[in-house]
Enzyme design. Structure first.
Site, PDB file in Angstrom:
ATOM      1  N   ARG A 206       0.754  -1.400  -0.143  1.00  0.00           N
ATOM      2  CA  ARG A 206       0.339   0.053   0.263  1.00  0.00           C
ATOM      3  C   ARG A 206       0.669   1.333   0.278  1.00  0.00           C
ATOM      4  NH1 ARG A 206      -2.438   0.616   6.399  1.00  0.00           N
ATOM      5  NH2 ARG A 206      -1.244   1.707   7.142  1.00  0.00           N
TER       6      ARG A 206
ATOM      7  N   GLU B 130      -2.990   7.981   6.130  1.00  0.00           N
ATOM      8  CA  GLU B 130      -1.501   8.429   6.363  1.00  0.00           C
ATOM      9  C   GLU B 130      -0.144   8.354   5.601  1.00  0.00           C
ATOM     10  OE1 GLU B 130      -0.829   4.532   8.294  1.00  0.00           O
ATOM     11  OE2 GLU B 130      -2.651   4.671  10.276  1.00  0.00           O
TER      12      GLU B 130
ATOM     13  N   GLU C 212      -8.226   6.017  14.098  1.00  0.00           N
ATOM     14  CA  GLU C 212      -8.475   4.624  14.141  1.00  0.00           C
ATOM     15  C   GLU C 212      -7.774   4.493  15.608  1.00  0.00           C
ATOM     16  OE1 GLU C 212      -5.739   3.221  11.079  1.00  0.00           O
ATOM     17  OE2 GLU C 212      -7.070   3.991   9.878  1.00  0.00           O
TER      18      GLU C 212
ATOM     19  N   TRP D   8       2.165  -5.403  13.839  1.00  0.00           N
ATOM     20  CA  TRP D   8       3.215  -4.926  13.181  1.00  0.00           C
ATOM     21  C   TRP D   8       4.648  -4.530  14.189  1.00  0.00           C
ATOM     22  CZ3 TRP D   8      -1.170  -1.954  12.279  1.00  0.00           C
ATOM     23  CH2 TRP D   8      -1.051  -0.690  13.036  1.00  0.00           C
TER      24      TRP D   8
ATOM     25  N   HIS E 238      -4.270  -8.171  13.086  1.00  0.00           N
ATOM     26  CA  HIS E 238      -4.714  -7.219  13.714  1.00  0.00           C
ATOM     27  C   HIS E 238      -5.928  -8.119  14.002  1.00  0.00           C
ATOM     28  CE1 HIS E 238      -5.422  -3.351  14.711  1.00  0.00           C
ATOM     29  NE2 HIS E 238      -4.502  -2.851  13.685  1.00  0.00           N
TER      30      HIS E 238
END
Length: 661
Positions: free
Chosen positions: A103, A142, A289, A297, A340
């Site tokens: 990404r 981000e 978020e 991560w 996650h």
């Protein structure tokens, strides 16, 4: 107050959607963020747009009484775009062009990439700009990296030419005679990689800021052309980002979102992240978020303890968040973030965290009437500039000199006293603040210096930290002593020292206690004619600093300037902050233990709501000046409130009239 999550309906069969939305409503959710990273589903081939599935998802959201934040999908360019137009792919500092399969691989400086991003944003806005469920938009996700390709280098050179006019003027402005770094043509200007000339490095960051602003603006313009009045534009940031100036980016946004992930919730460190983001526009923001359990991560992706996410949510609300969203709703069966944390498992059933989320949802709903229209109203500001941060990071002079750790040491001392704090850039107007802490004014011009001194003369109390006024805004050493334009306050710096070992400090500020300076220390030269007073001196260490002034206070007009010339330990920093506050008239609304976080939100009429978050394991008692009611439980507290370990209370006055701030 809004409560919600990030939902990816494109990952799941449409027949599953109603059950997801029912579970969201049962958890007290009011808003869903969606659309980010869905570009391949929205535009599977160049120019062929498929938005009916998103329309159905938004219709179902509206049918369940849920609002939507619709994100542009531009952080995940589809493979047809990157294959057909490789110039849209980002190039890293080593010259390697990104491939598909991750990404944020699109280049914000690529004109072609921007064209496609603006087009998909416009398509979404035309279709959904007046959809009743959509209350706001998020641009990309981000933003964090700038391409190092040749076209970006040419853009950088063009930006420099527009700023300086001629190469000769740039050579003079940056003093490029050093090491024969002078240029003769704009085509010779490189992108700085590694250790480079400090002025070039600073200019690159300034250029990056303009690139990211333009990238956001091109999408925002496409959306605003079709969005109904009242829909806002946002972007979600992480405070650790230092590739560009977040405050400058925020100027083009209606609302800023914070993405905040933790290994363990740190009090009072967590508050600094929230205060930075609130300070970008000095108004409420969204926690866009937060992690529901664990991230995926880190080296060790521990889950938050039971109750920890609840404290995280209320810490955010106390610091000014008007929404709390957890990322993400359901575990994706594939991809890089399978591990996650989520609220719902891949089987569609709630995970253990869902129960805690439902508690948060009920509490936010219960507190919403009391919190409506309230904002934090600090009387203390901490100045933190991104350009100062970049300049120090490029030349720390001591490996341990972390500029963020330095300014947050003062923020910590203020927060542990129960005071609300604005964290703002140095150009922020200071009217309304009684105390300003400016630990990192490394780059300083005459205008900023005089503005600060004028504010002090009118009664302000200013604290300066180490490395103040060392350089001008081109990142060149100032010709005079530190603190440059602020030397008019009556104190200057004879010499500075990076400390291999701590040095003792002592003086009236610490009473009979011994303190320590570490990492950095400056030998101060107070002006007796200005009424300067030495508050701390360095002790005997067998060096240049022995007996020299370390902290000096100088009266100036109706205010004071305190120069703290050393990176002090926690006790020393707290003592300096205490001295600064003495006589300022600033007091916390309640006296709380250090492990109980106190935040205040105030209505325009002065009525205040107090949020107390216990980070203790044991029960704590907090005295009350008047009877209060906890809006989460409805319980009235007379003289004191007892807070269980890890608990939260939200207090409003229980008397006949509202309590005034």
């Amino acid at each position: 107050m809004h409560f919600g999550t990030s939902w990816y309906p494109e990952h799941w069969p449409a027949e599953r959607w109603p059950r997801d939305l029912e579970l969201m409503r049962e958890a007290g959710m009011t808003v869903v963020r969606l659309g980010d990273f869905a570009w391949s589903r929205l535009e599977p081939e160049e120019g062929r747009f498929e938005t009916d599935w998103l329309a159905e998802a938004l219709d179902q959201l509206a049918g369940h009484g849920l609002s939507a934040v619709l994100a542009t999908p531009t952080a995940g360019p589809p493979v047809w775009l990157t294959d057909r137009y490789p110039d849209t792919l980002i190039v890293d500092a080593q010259g390697r062009r990104a491939g598909h399969g991750n990404r944020a691989h699109g280049s914000p400086s690529s004109p072609r990439h921007r064209e496609h991003c603006a087009r998909i944003a416009g398509v979404l806005a035309r279709r959904f700009g007046r959809h009743p469920a959509v209350i706001g938009w998020q641009i990309d996700n981000e933003l964090n990296a700038l391409s190092h390709d040749e076209d970006t280098r040419r853009q950088f050179a063009g930006w420099l030419k527009a700023r300086y006019g001629t190469v000769e003027a740039l050579n003079r402005a940056w003093h490029l005679a050093f090491w024969s770094q002078e240029y003769r043509d704009w085509s010779q200007l490189p992108i700085p990689v590694g250790v480079q000339h400090p002025s070039l490095t600073l200019a690159w960051r300034r250029f990056a800021t303009t690139v990211f602003r333009d990238f956001v603006r091109c999408q925002a313009d496409a959306i605003r052309a079709h969005a109904r009045p009242g829909q806002w534009i946002s972007h979600n940031v992480m405070t650790a980002q230092d590739d560009y100036d977040l405050a400058a980016l925020a100027e083009d946004l209606d609302l800023v979102g914070l993405d905040y992930y933790v290994g363990r919730l740190d009090h009072p460190g967590a508050g600094a992240h929230h205060d930075v983001v609130r300070g970008l526009k000095r108004r409420p923001y969204w926690l866009m978020e937060a992690q529901p359990g664990s991230a995926c991560w880190s080296q060790v992706n521990n889950a938050l303890d039971r109750g920890e996410a609840r404290r995280l949510a209320w810490t955010a609300v106390g610091h000014g968040a008007d929404a709390v969203l957890f990322w993400q709703w359901r575990s994706s069966p594939g991809g890089q973030e399978q591990y996650h944390g989520t609220l719902v498992g891949p089987d569609g059933r709630p995970r253990p965290f869902y129960e805690e989320a439902a508690v948060i949802g009920r509490e936010l709903a219960a507190a919403a009437p009391a919190l409506a229209g309230t904002v934090p109203a600090p009387e203390v500001a901490v100045l933190q500039g991104y350009e100062d941060r970049w300049a120090v990071e490029a030349q720390r002079h001591h490996a341990g000199f972390d500029p963020t750790a330095y300014w947050t040491s003062f923020h910590r001392a203020l927060r542990l006293r129960g005071l609300d704090v604005d964290v703002v850039v140095p150009s922020t107007p200071l009217d309304g603040y009684r105390v300003v802490v400016a630990p990192t004014l490394h780059l300083l011009d005459d205008g900023t210096g005089e503005r600060l001194l004028d504010w002090v003369r009118r009664g302000g109390r200013l604290l300066l930290g180490v490395r103040t006024g060392m350089k001008d805004t081109e990142n060149l050493l100032l010709p005079g002593r530190q603190p440059g334009p602020l030397a008019a306050a009556g104190v200057s710096v004879v010499e500075y020292y990076a400390l291999p070992d701590p040095v003792p400090v002592a003086g009236e500020l610490l009473g009979g206690r011994a303190g320590r300076a570490r990492i950095w220390a400056e030998w101060l030269d107070p002006d007796p004619a200005a009424g300067a007073r030495v508050l701390l001196r360095y002790g005997a260490a067998g060096g240049w600093l022995d007996g020299r002034p370390a902290v000096v206070e100088v009266p100036l007009g109706a205010g004071t300037v305190t120069y703290c010339g050393a990176w002090l330990d926690e006790d020393g920093t707290d003592a300096v902050v205490g001295r600064l506050l003495a006589g300022s008239g600033i007091r916390a609304p309640l006296d709380v233990p250090e492990d109980v976080e106190l935040c205040r939100r105030v209505r325009p009429d002065g009525e205040q709501v107090l949020v107390l978050v216990s980070h203790a394991r044991e029960r704590r008692s907090v005295a009350l000046p008047e009877p209060c009611t906890d809006v989460l439980t409805g319980v009235r507290h007379e003289d004191a409130v007892e807070i269980a370990g890890g608990d939260v209370v939200v207090l409003v006055p229980a008397g006949d009239g509202p309590r005034r701030a």
